[in-house]
Design a protein around this motif. Sequence first.
Motif, PDB file in Angstrom:
ATOM      1  N   ARG A   1      -1.817 -35.209  48.154  1.00 62.94           N
ATOM      2  CA  ARG A   1      -1.627 -33.907  48.746  1.00 62.94           C
ATOM      3  C   ARG A   1      -2.630 -32.911  48.158  1.00 62.94           C
ATOM      4  O   ARG A   1      -2.807 -32.832  46.943  1.00 62.94           O
ATOM      5  CB  ARG A   1      -0.210 -33.388  48.489  1.00 62.94           C
ATOM      6  CG  ARG A   1       0.851 -34.186  49.203  1.00 62.94           C
ATOM      7  CD  ARG A   1       2.231 -33.651  48.869  1.00 62.94           C
ATOM      8  NE  ARG A   1       3.272 -34.435  49.525  1.00 62.94           N
ATOM      9  CZ  ARG A   1       4.579 -34.286  49.289  1.00 62.94           C
ATOM     10  NH1 ARG A   1       4.974 -33.369  48.425  1.00 62.94           N
ATOM     11  NH2 ARG A   1       5.459 -35.034  49.915  1.00 62.94           N
ATOM     12  N   GLY A   2      -3.239 -32.135  49.028  1.00 66.47           N
ATOM     13  CA  GLY A   2      -4.168 -31.115  48.587  1.00 66.47           C
ATOM     14  C   GLY A   2      -3.636 -29.737  48.899  1.00 66.47           C
ATOM     15  O   GLY A   2      -2.435 -29.517  49.088  1.00 66.47           O
ATOM     16  N   TYR A   3      -4.528 -28.782  48.954  1.00 60.12           N
ATOM     17  CA  TYR A   3      -4.204 -27.405  49.299  1.00 60.12           C
ATOM     18  C   TYR A   3      -5.151 -27.023  50.433  1.00 60.12           C
ATOM     19  O   TYR A   3      -6.112 -26.283  50.250  1.00 60.12           O
ATOM     20  CB  TYR A   3      -4.414 -26.515  48.080  1.00 60.12           C
ATOM     21  CG  TYR A   3      -3.809 -25.125  48.186  1.00 60.12           C
ATOM     22  CD1 TYR A   3      -3.383 -24.594  49.407  1.00 60.12           C
ATOM     23  CD2 TYR A   3      -3.663 -24.339  47.049  1.00 60.12           C
ATOM     24  CE1 TYR A   3      -2.841 -23.326  49.482  1.00 60.12           C
ATOM     25  CE2 TYR A   3      -3.129 -23.059  47.121  1.00 60.12           C
ATOM     26  CZ  TYR A   3      -2.726 -22.554  48.354  1.00 60.12           C
ATOM     27  OH  TYR A   3      -2.187 -21.286  48.427  1.00 60.12           O
ATOM     28  N   PRO A   4      -4.877 -27.531  51.643  1.00 62.87           N
ATOM     29  CA  PRO A   4      -5.812 -27.383  52.764  1.00 62.87           C
ATOM     30  C   PRO A   4      -6.040 -25.944  53.186  1.00 62.87           C
ATOM     31  O   PRO A   4      -7.076 -25.632  53.760  1.00 62.87           O
ATOM     32  CB  PRO A   4      -5.160 -28.199  53.883  1.00 62.87           C
ATOM     33  CG  PRO A   4      -3.706 -28.258  53.532  1.00 62.87           C
ATOM     34  CD  PRO A   4      -3.656 -28.273  52.039  1.00 62.87           C
ATOM     35  N   ASN A   5      -5.092 -25.062  52.918  1.00 66.22           N
ATOM     36  CA  ASN A   5      -5.251 -23.671  53.340  1.00 66.22           C
ATOM     37  C   ASN A   5      -6.484 -23.011  52.720  1.00 66.22           C
ATOM     38  O   ASN A   5      -7.057 -22.074  53.286  1.00 66.22           O
ATOM     39  CB  ASN A   5      -4.007 -22.859  52.993  1.00 66.22           C
ATOM     40  CG  ASN A   5      -2.818 -23.258  53.846  1.00 66.22           C
ATOM     41  OD1 ASN A   5      -2.972 -23.951  54.850  1.00 66.22           O
ATOM     42  ND2 ASN A   5      -1.628 -22.837  53.439  1.00 66.22           N
ATOM     43  N   ILE A   6      -6.877 -23.467  51.541  1.00 66.17           N
ATOM     44  CA  ILE A   6      -8.072 -22.897  50.904  1.00 66.17           C
ATOM     45  C   ILE A   6      -9.164 -23.952  50.727  1.00 66.17           C
ATOM     46  O   ILE A   6     -10.102 -23.759  49.962  1.00 66.17           O
ATOM     47  CB  ILE A   6      -7.722 -22.252  49.540  1.00 66.17           C
ATOM     48  CG1 ILE A   6      -7.099 -23.291  48.603  1.00 66.17           C
ATOM     49  CG2 ILE A   6      -6.820 -21.064  49.720  1.00 66.17           C
ATOM     50  CD1 ILE A   6      -6.904 -22.744  47.188  1.00 66.17           C
TER      51      ILE A   6
END
Length: 901
Positions: free
Chosen positions: A291-296
Amino acid sequence: MSTETDPPDEKDVEYRHQPTHARNRSLSAPLRIDLTDAMIEPTNRPSSSRATSRALSGAPKPEAPAITLPRQREAVRHFAMDLGGSLVKLVYFSAGASDASGTQGGTQGGRLHFRKFPSKRLDECMDFIEFKKLHVGGDGGEGGDGVSVKATGGGAYKYGTTFQERLGITLQKEDEMACAVAGANFLLETIRDEAFTYRNDEKVFISKDDLTRESLFPYLLVNIGSGVSIIKVDKDGHERVSGSNIGGGTFWGLCRLLTGLKDYDEMLKLSAEADNAKVDMLVGDIYGRGRGYPNIGLSSETIASSFGRVVMDEGSLDDYSKADITLSLLRMISYNIAHIATMNAAKYDLKRIFFGGYFIRNHSYTMNTISFAVDFWSKGEMKAMFLRHEGFLGALGAFLQDVEAQKNLSNAAQGSWIEKFIKCSVPPKGMGKKKLSSTMPSPARPRSSQKSRRASENDSSDAFRRMSLGEGSGVDVDGQPRVSTGGNSLDYITPTESYSEEEDLSSGEETPTLSRLDDPTQLLNSAGLQVGVLHLEPTLAKFPLLREESEYDPNIFDMLTDTTEREYWLDILERLQPGLVERALVSDPTSADVKERAESFDTVFKSHLSRLREEPAAYGRIGLGDLFEMREECLRFFRFTDVYEDVKKQENESALLVLPDLLAEIDSLNDDERLLAIIEGVLAGNIFDWGSQGTLDLYRNGTILEIYRKARSTVNRPWAIDDYDALRERMNGPKARNYRKALLFCDNSGADVILGMIPFARELLKRGADVVLIANGLPAINDITANELEVVLRSAASLDLCLSDAITSGALSVVSSGSGSPCLDFRRLSNDACVAARDADLIILEGMGRAIHTNYRAKFACDTLKLAMIKNQRLAEQLIGPKGAMWDCVARFEPGSLSNP
């Protein structure tokens, strides 16, 4: 061929560590490399059409070819240094030898060499300077003032007394920032394929046309040494706008503390086998695996905290591998530098960021990391760019701080600086297992890619073999005599030395040979070669009739991007090697060391081919023509100057016997029949190419005349590419006008030039045109040289009155192209050829190398005729289509913008 000779007594030099103060001219005096009236002073080849006519009539000629600087008053041996906290970088200029008469006026061009030494081994640097007599300068005589040398970096202050006491050198301090900028500007504006971008293990070179003085500035220069300096550069000057104390020295120091490693290249090599995810905290460690932080825009594998995993694991130093620690440090420093650079570029609205300095070391992982970071933080609006001579900006800039040096070197004609790698590629005896270099993985994943692992395996310690130059040869790889020091050869090669120096051997000196090679195909990979020697060729210039020169690329395919073509031609060249080695042996049967030299040539050239398989961009953006030239340079280095000399002479003699009957036959035809017969003769003659396997097979089944007669009988229209009707209309049609001046670029010796191009030249002469025959300046396979062509033309003139009268009147002349390759690059042509082109309205390119492999797509301002017989099945299919076949012919006529109405 340009050679460099050392002072006569240099072979007997002994090293002494007492002061050896040089007492000649100051090296801080203006470096005067006077390019005024620079020219080729050839053997048997004058430099003008009128002089050519006298030469062809039997006038005396100089004994040896040379590139002369007629206004040059003295030999130049000039150097400068960048003494950094970690490394000493040295740049020195070596002039060519004087001419055969021994006069100073015959001094040849010269070369810029690049060397480096660890700062902690300063004695090795001074030993090298003393050995090369760089501190002596001039003629090496005694007397006069002490020597001043341009130097930059903190060491210029720290070690000033040391250089004074040991060598009698006064270090003239130059501003560090100014030197870095001067070096970068010189490289970017002068050297082809100097700058490149790097993403996902792939170099993309930036065209010089995109780096003109108008388009280059302003830019940001990030010079990464022990620390980091960030400099804004524009046309009018530069300003240091930022910097950081976290740089290459930080990485080196922390890595040494944490891993115990001492050698910088060893650290880089170790990182190839690493997984930084075992040390760094990734975004996925925080949000959960995958899991990443796709929003940024952060993927799960993005580093959230360098060394943060250690806190999570509560581990100790012993729990982590040295490789993982090294890679984590490398990424941390690289990302930090890239981030600071990007913010400064955004602040000053700059789109180009050039990274230099020895932190990078052409290291794939470092470049990938910096490129990724710049792209990420700028949201794709900026590009990280790198320089091939990245570590020598300061030293080169110090060299250029001399006003005359900057004027003469920076303003040299485009094409005058040529980078060559051939003779610098063999590590000297005693190198052992010191060289460390590898291709690293992409920052997209911390683990090594398959490609990177292959490169790393090739660079493993087993690849760093000791290589003997032959006992008693007395000469090391760069053409310098070996010096005995207690029974061991003295090496001036440091653990981080990239063997980038090249110096020709003087005539008569023994040539280095290779022996006991466990893995010769990995020779170049282990050498870690990235930077060649910059040759100053003041007689080369862009061809003035080249149209759309900004888009000109001589090569028919791109060896960097077209993997299939690259592998095919590398295979072809390797398969042709045994025959070429055999020719080398036959060409010098009386030499005692011919077998060793031939084997050495074979080993070194195959090593270059192997290097290009592993790293296609290793030598910049090169094409097939460059590969052919590389092979010829390799032959010359091992003293095989013309392996087909006897074959060419025999073929010339045979073809001259047939010439009178052929000319009589041609003269009996009407205009249309005669023109067609002449074109057919050129195409048939072009079958004689010893660089083609197909032609070699023909030679086994017939004589030269038998092959020519058979080719002549089968060269019938229509040809595979056939513009003959347009040519006939231009020359024989109702609106035909005679050409004023024709340039005929000749290919092979024997029937090709004598029964093909000479009859064509004669026809043009009869129609009132002046004709310039242009041939190679140096031998390449069986291609005719300008010197040989003069001899052939004199013989032909004795058989034909038209040729004789044309030579006497100056209407027919011979000029060298300045090339030593079977191909032709119109960005680098001799001044003589460029001068001859001024009023030319017809160019004829003949042969597969000059008209198809290179220049098939080239456009010229005047009419152009490209004639060739295709002697490669694959090339025929690519050029013509599925129906293309061996021996297909090309007659491509292209009207130019200067054509007569």
